[in-house]
Motif scaffolding. Structure first.
Motif, PDB file in Angstrom:
ATOM      1  N   ASN A 124       0.732  -1.206  -0.047  1.00  0.00           N
ATOM      2  CA  ASN A 124       0.025   0.041  -0.160  1.00  0.00           C
ATOM      3  C   ASN A 124       0.857   1.179  -0.124  1.00  0.00           C
ATOM      4  O   ASN A 124       1.806   1.227   0.884  1.00  0.00           O
ATOM      5  CB  ASN A 124      -1.068  -0.052   1.222  1.00  0.00           C
ATOM      6  N   ASP A 125       0.488   2.147  -0.879  1.00  0.00           N
ATOM      7  CA  ASP A 125       1.337   3.558  -0.850  1.00  0.00           C
ATOM      8  C   ASP A 125       0.523   4.231   0.258  1.00  0.00           C
ATOM      9  O   ASP A 125      -0.264   5.150  -0.030  1.00  0.00           O
ATOM     10  CB  ASP A 125       1.188   4.051  -2.296  1.00  0.00           C
ATOM     11  N   ALA A 160      -8.061  11.942   3.683  1.00  0.00           N
ATOM     12  CA  ALA A 160      -7.154  11.764   2.446  1.00  0.00           C
ATOM     13  C   ALA A 160      -7.566  10.079   1.987  1.00  0.00           C
ATOM     14  O   ALA A 160      -7.318   9.118   2.645  1.00  0.00           O
ATOM     15  CB  ALA A 160      -5.652  11.779   2.543  1.00  0.00           C
ATOM     16  N   GLU A 161      -7.672   9.860   0.487  1.00  0.00           N
ATOM     17  CA  GLU A 161      -8.033   8.643   0.052  1.00  0.00           C
ATOM     18  C   GLU A 161      -6.938   7.525   0.340  1.00  0.00           C
ATOM     19  O   GLU A 161      -6.943   6.535   0.681  1.00  0.00           O
ATOM     20  CB  GLU A 161      -8.251   8.632  -1.436  1.00  0.00           C
ATOM     21  N   ASN A 162      -5.511   8.223   0.042  1.00  0.00           N
ATOM     22  CA  ASN A 162      -4.576   7.074   0.221  1.00  0.00           C
ATOM     23  C   ASN A 162      -4.134   6.776   1.628  1.00  0.00           C
ATOM     24  O   ASN A 162      -3.402   5.907   2.147  1.00  0.00           O
ATOM     25  CB  ASN A 162      -3.416   7.661  -0.293  1.00  0.00           C
ATOM     26  N   ARG A 163      -5.082   7.527   2.856  1.00  0.00           N
ATOM     27  CA  ARG A 163      -4.843   7.108   4.203  1.00  0.00           C
ATOM     28  C   ARG A 163      -5.798   6.120   4.625  1.00  0.00           C
ATOM     29  O   ARG A 163      -5.739   5.387   5.562  1.00  0.00           O
ATOM     30  CB  ARG A 163      -5.133   8.311   5.003  1.00  0.00           C
ATOM     31  N   ARG A 164      -6.885   5.776   3.839  1.00  0.00           N
ATOM     32  CA  ARG A 164      -7.808   4.701   4.037  1.00  0.00           C
ATOM     33  C   ARG A 164      -7.406   3.304   3.842  1.00  0.00           C
ATOM     34  O   ARG A 164      -7.711   2.606   4.595  1.00  0.00           O
ATOM     35  CB  ARG A 164      -9.184   5.132   2.961  1.00  0.00           C
ATOM     36  N   LYS A 165      -6.094   3.121   3.028  1.00  0.00           N
ATOM     37  CA  LYS A 165      -5.392   1.885   3.008  1.00  0.00           C
ATOM     38  C   LYS A 165      -4.701   1.633   4.353  1.00  0.00           C
ATOM     39  O   LYS A 165      -4.178   0.435   4.508  1.00  0.00           O
ATOM     40  CB  LYS A 165      -4.467   1.922   1.638  1.00  0.00           C
TER      41      LYS A 165
END
Length: 310
Positions: free
Chosen positions: A70-71, A97-102
């Protein structure tokens, strides 16, 4: 019921860098103009030194490594996506932030269960992301676990209705306000409550100057005073050095410590340090890269574990 724990979860970064998706409303972030790999190496060194300092006084630090797949540049700040409660509840939070949902990973829960903690129930608020509604864990929520009060500075990352819903579900009395900072001459909401306020067992470090509305400020002070908290006020300039981003933990022999970064400690005046040290000793660590690129500090890196032991 206790306000402090002796166990925290920390996530060791593998892809740490300045997150462009959070920079839009986190005015604490700055571009270091370094290569990402170099930033990550520096952040790992700061992380490891910090963990060593905490363990040296008997704080139980459970370190889980981030996943390369996951980035997730901000995974070093787990307290935004999860909170752990003494009845065995785990809350999962909707992230701006969308990339924090991972960052939300089941492996973290498996690890805690391996360490002997019991998870009874998961309360999942993440569906709110589809509505563009956010509440970022104990970044947005300052929990007085003993007096059952939750403090929340409203912002694009802390929605009032969802905050009230959390308070109903977890039986907290909500204390709502707006906290601002000056950005290019404008007063704009501070992205997380926990950069302007820290709540310990017997005191609170708080930037009252950030609460522009006098009624709201008086209300926050009233709640803190009626619960017997000494108020240690910090300035907006000190807040920008992460002097509000602190957490009280317990180490060996139940000794309490207030954890903060070197930048936060350096910003404090001697009388403020003396006031804190009347309550408990201070532990600080250098988190310069993490603070500059991530726009978060010591408190953001620690997810408190209050779960029951099996």
């Amino acid at each position: 019921m206790q306000q402090t724990t002796d166990t925290i979860l920390m996530i060791r970064p593998v892809n740490f860098r300045m997150n462009e998706q959070t920079a839009v409303n986190n005015y604490f972030q700055e571009d270091l103009k370094l290569k990402n790999a170099e930033i990550n190496t520096k952040a790992q060194a700061e992380f490891d030194a910090f963990v060593d300092k905490l363990r040296a006084v008997g704080i139980n630090v459970i370190v889980e490594s981030d996943d390369e797949l996951n980035d997730t540049p901000d995974s070093i700040f787990p307290n935004n996506w999860v909170s752990f409660h003494s009845n065995g509840d785990v809350a999962l939070y909707p992230m701006f932030a969308e990339n924090r949902r991972k960052e939300r990973r089941d492996e973290v829960f498996l690890r805690l269960e391996e360490e002997g903690f019991e998870i009874e129930n998961i309360v999942d608020y993440t569906a709110a992301e589809e509505e563009g509604v956010f509440l970022e864990g104990t970044g947005s929520l300052i929990l007085d676990r003993v007096n059952r009060k939750a403090y929340c500075a409203l912002s694009p990352r802390a929605d009032e209705d969802l905050f009230i819903e959390f308070c109903e579900d977890f039986e907290y009395t909500p204390v709502v306000f707006v906290a601002n900072q000056t950005v290019e001459g404008k007063r704009l909401p501070i992205y997380h409550t926990n950069v302007m306020m820290c709540l310990a067992e017997t005191f609170s470090v708080i930037c009252l100057d950030a609460i522009d509305d006098k009624k709201e400020r008086k209300n926050v002070v009233k709640h803190l005073k009626e619960d017997g908290k000494e108020i240690i006020a910090i300035s907006e300039a000190q807040m920008h050095q992460f002097a509000g981003n602190m957490l009280q933990l317990r180490g060996n022999d139940n000794q309490r410590y207030l954890i903060m970064s070197n930048a936060a400690l350096k910003s404090l005046k001697q009388d403020q340090i003396s006031k804190i040290e009347k309550h408990c000793p201070i532990i600080s660590s250098s988190l310069e890269t993490i603070e500059t690129c991530g726009g978060g500090s010591a408190r953001c890196m620690m997810a408190e574990v209050f779960l029951p032991k099996s």
